[in-house]
Write a protein that holds these residues in place. Sequence first.
Motif, mmCIF file in Angstrom:
data_model
loop_
_atom_site.group_PDB
_atom_site.id
_atom_site.type_symbol
_atom_site.label_atom_id
_atom_site.label_comp_id
_atom_site.label_asym_id
_atom_site.label_seq_id
_atom_site.Cartn_x
_atom_site.Cartn_y
_atom_site.Cartn_z
ATOM 1 N N UNK A 1 13.076 -46.101 9.554
ATOM 2 C CA UNK A 1 11.634 -45.970 9.787
ATOM 3 C C UNK A 1 11.314 -44.539 10.217
ATOM 4 N N UNK A 2 10.555 -43.859 9.389
ATOM 5 C CA UNK A 2 10.118 -42.507 9.757
ATOM 6 C C UNK A 2 9.050 -42.584 10.844
ATOM 7 N N UNK A 3 8.257 -43.656 10.803
ATOM 8 C CA UNK A 3 7.279 -43.923 11.865
ATOM 9 C C UNK A 3 7.427 -45.385 12.260
ATOM 10 N N UNK A 4 7.311 -45.633 13.570
ATOM 11 C CA UNK A 4 7.541 -47.007 14.037
ATOM 12 C C UNK A 4 6.532 -47.349 15.136
ATOM 13 N N UNK A 5 5.781 -48.400 14.910
ATOM 14 C CA UNK A 5 4.833 -48.937 15.913
ATOM 15 C C UNK A 5 3.931 -47.857 16.515
ATOM 16 N N UNK A 6 3.301 -47.101 15.671
ATOM 17 C CA UNK A 6 2.391 -46.054 16.166
ATOM 18 C C UNK A 6 1.000 -46.661 16.354
ATOM 19 N N UNK A 7 0.534 -46.654 17.578
ATOM 20 C CA UNK A 7 -0.843 -47.079 17.845
ATOM 21 C C UNK A 7 -1.535 -45.930 18.573
ATOM 22 N N UNK A 8 -2.703 -45.586 18.062
ATOM 23 C CA UNK A 8 -3.361 -44.381 18.582
ATOM 24 C C UNK A 8 -4.836 -44.422 18.210
ATOM 25 N N UNK A 9 -5.656 -43.935 19.122
ATOM 26 C CA UNK A 9 -7.078 -43.779 18.799
ATOM 27 C C UNK A 9 -7.470 -42.332 19.036
ATOM 28 N N UNK B 1 5.091 -26.026 22.425
ATOM 29 C CA UNK B 1 4.439 -26.658 23.581
ATOM 30 C C UNK B 1 3.278 -25.793 24.100
ATOM 31 N N UNK B 2 3.514 -24.474 24.148
ATOM 32 C CA UNK B 2 2.469 -23.558 24.620
ATOM 33 C C UNK B 2 1.233 -23.654 23.751
ATOM 34 N N UNK B 3 1.453 -23.722 22.462
ATOM 35 C CA UNK B 3 0.329 -23.825 21.527
ATOM 36 C C UNK B 3 -0.426 -25.134 21.730
ATOM 37 N N UNK B 4 0.322 -26.210 21.946
ATOM 38 C CA UNK B 4 -0.309 -27.522 22.149
ATOM 39 C C UNK B 4 -1.204 -27.496 23.388
ATOM 40 N N UNK B 5 -0.699 -26.927 24.488
ATOM 41 C CA UNK B 5 -1.496 -26.870 25.729
ATOM 42 C C UNK B 5 -2.706 -25.962 25.534
ATOM 43 N N UNK B 6 -2.513 -24.880 24.779
ATOM 44 C CA UNK B 6 -3.597 -23.927 24.521
ATOM 45 C C UNK B 6 -4.735 -24.562 23.712
ATOM 46 N N UNK B 7 -4.372 -25.445 22.763
ATOM 47 C CA UNK B 7 -5.372 -25.905 21.817
ATOM 48 C C UNK B 7 -5.954 -27.291 22.132
ATOM 49 N N UNK B 8 -5.169 -28.163 22.770
ATOM 50 C CA UNK B 8 -5.515 -29.603 22.731
ATOM 51 C C UNK B 8 -6.397 -30.081 23.870
ATOM 52 N N UNK B 9 -7.165 -31.152 23.586
ATOM 53 C CA UNK B 9 -7.770 -31.949 24.651
ATOM 54 C C UNK B 9 -6.753 -32.986 25.113
ATOM 55 N N UNK B 10 -5.939 -33.411 24.148
ATOM 56 C CA UNK B 10 -4.941 -34.438 24.439
ATOM 57 C C UNK B 10 -3.694 -34.136 23.618
ATOM 58 N N UNK B 11 -2.540 -34.332 24.240
ATOM 59 C CA UNK B 11 -1.286 -34.047 23.533
ATOM 60 C C UNK B 11 -0.499 -35.353 23.371
ATOM 61 N N UNK B 12 -0.104 -35.614 22.147
ATOM 62 C CA UNK B 12 0.709 -36.792 21.852
ATOM 63 C C UNK B 12 2.138 -36.304 21.640
ATOM 64 N N UNK C 1 5.578 -42.720 19.401
ATOM 65 C CA UNK C 1 4.865 -41.952 20.421
ATOM 66 C C UNK C 1 5.535 -42.265 21.752
ATOM 67 N N UNK C 2 6.000 -41.212 22.433
ATOM 68 C CA UNK C 2 6.724 -41.471 23.686
ATOM 69 C C UNK C 2 5.904 -41.080 24.921
ATOM 70 N N UNK C 3 4.833 -40.314 24.705
ATOM 71 C CA UNK C 3 4.026 -39.941 25.869
ATOM 72 C C UNK C 3 2.690 -39.350 25.410
ATOM 73 N N UNK C 4 1.754 -39.325 26.322
ATOM 74 C CA UNK C 4 0.443 -38.712 26.057
ATOM 75 C C UNK C 4 0.013 -37.938 27.277
ATOM 76 N N UNK C 5 -0.540 -36.770 27.078
ATOM 77 C CA UNK C 5 -0.997 -35.972 28.228
ATOM 78 C C UNK C 5 -2.400 -35.451 27.927
#
Lengths: 266, 308
Positions: free
Chosen positions: A18-26, A197-208, A215-219
């Motif tokens: 499984x390349x993706x497994x049980x992904x639930x996200x809004x 990671x730096x780019x994600x923090x710079x750009x995102x409202x939410x990081x998956x 999906x192992x975490x959300x910030x």
Amino acid sequence: MIKLENIGFSYSDDLNTKALDSISLEIKRGEFVCIVGPSGCGKTTLLRLLAGLSFPTEGNLLIDGKPMDGPGDDIAIVFQDYALFPWMTAYKNIRFTLKHTRKGLDKEDEDRIARELLEKVGMEDAANKHPYQMSGGMRQRVAIARALAMDRDILLLDEPFGALDSKIRGELQNLLEDLWRSDKDRARTAVFVTHDIGEAVRMADRIIVMDHGRIINEISVPLRRPRVIMSLEEEKTMKELRLKLSEIMLNDTGDSGKACRCGGPA
Amino acid sequence: MRKEKIRMLIAHLLLAVLLGVVCLAPKAKALLKGPLPLIIGIAVIELLFIIMAMRSRKKTGTVGTGPTDIITFVWILMIIWEICTSVMDLAHPVLVPAPENVFYTFVDQWKVMLLNISYSLRLLIGGMALGLGAAVILGLVFGWNERLKAFSYPIANVMAPIPAIVISPYLVAIMPTFRSASLVVVILGVFWPQFLGIINRIASVEPEILDSARIMKLSQPVMLFRILLPYLVPGILNSLKVTMTTSVLMLNFAELMGATHGMGYYIQNSIVYANYTHAVAGIIVIGVVVTILGSIVGIIQRKFIKWH
């Protein structure tokens, strides 16, 4: 709104993995979401599902409540390798996109919008250049302009700045944030895949955070925009978030997490 | 730079030797034509060399070994040819004609040659246009549609390697005219390799380019003719040079079997009457025509696919 319910995905030549497994996200309208994770964790696969370029083998993918059955009318995408049409100039790449994705524009409108978009991304002087005559940064500016030319509500970005040096990457991050924020009348949703990671923090409202197809975490990133000039307090928050993400990557993803870049321009 | 000067000096010394042999050496043959057409031919070759050398210098800053090596080879070949035939009469005078006589043929026979060249070219260009046009359109459609591709690919794999020359005697027998048989030979010779090549190239189009186009939800005709076709044009033009050479080969072969016009016929007819002077002149003309056609394809490549 983008809604993923228990999404699973396997490639047709390897149905057991499984390349993706049980992904639930809004993802809410107007939200800027970054997906981070080590190489091979399923980020790009997830983005391709959101683009309608692949279809989930399990679960439901809904855009504004409607199941996705192919590339949607709401979606534009920017690739790491730019994917500009190499036989067209920068101007013609955008003009072609306008002609074939936005109905009802006459030739004058197409010309005006194409020139405006090139100006927005700082490429008005390179309008008549072919991609082979441009640097990586220039090509990505044109690719962003082309995605904006499609005038769609959801912008997907697959490691768009991954091949660029840190200075150009920083410039394009600022440009993208400006463009994303500039249209006040519409809330454009952005889903941005990166392993920086730096780019994600710079750009995102939410990081998956993803690993091994899950999906192992959300910030949440509680920083105001624009994030070009920040207060000391905000810089401190940013550093803490980077550190937190780094820890998640190292602890929850094990060795594979080391594949992520922890630095990058802020 | 010094090496380049030495190479140029050697090439021009050889040219001087050749002109000396042509103009000054006592000739052994009684039936030798005047040397003027040969001297004009040598001047044309030298002029082409100078143009090539200047273009190479403009592009790279140096003449390079290519043009000088070629011209050196040509002059050596011509000196040997001239000495063995006109001067020392070592070769059989009928089987190995003197260069003076061969070059005189261009003056003597230019109207006949022009007629035959135009006949061959009309067949060649017509056949190539039809073969290439059909290969491009069908290759795009069959290569893009998975079901059509699965059906046609194995067939193309079988058909493409079969040289059209092999079936040309059969085509000459079944087609109503020789001209139509020659046309079909060229069409088949162009069609199958190009058709197979286009299907293969579609399979190797950069996935991101296709994804970009899919996201735009382009119609099938736009996808085929505005995305895939321009992407494939460099590959098509690259293979066109080779296809053109093999087409000339096939056409000339077909013309050997019962045609009444064409360069293949001209050479065959000359050989039948043991006029090897005309045959050699005909072979040189075919070489020149193929070179000119190749250069035209090269110019088209440089002009239209700079982006590649």
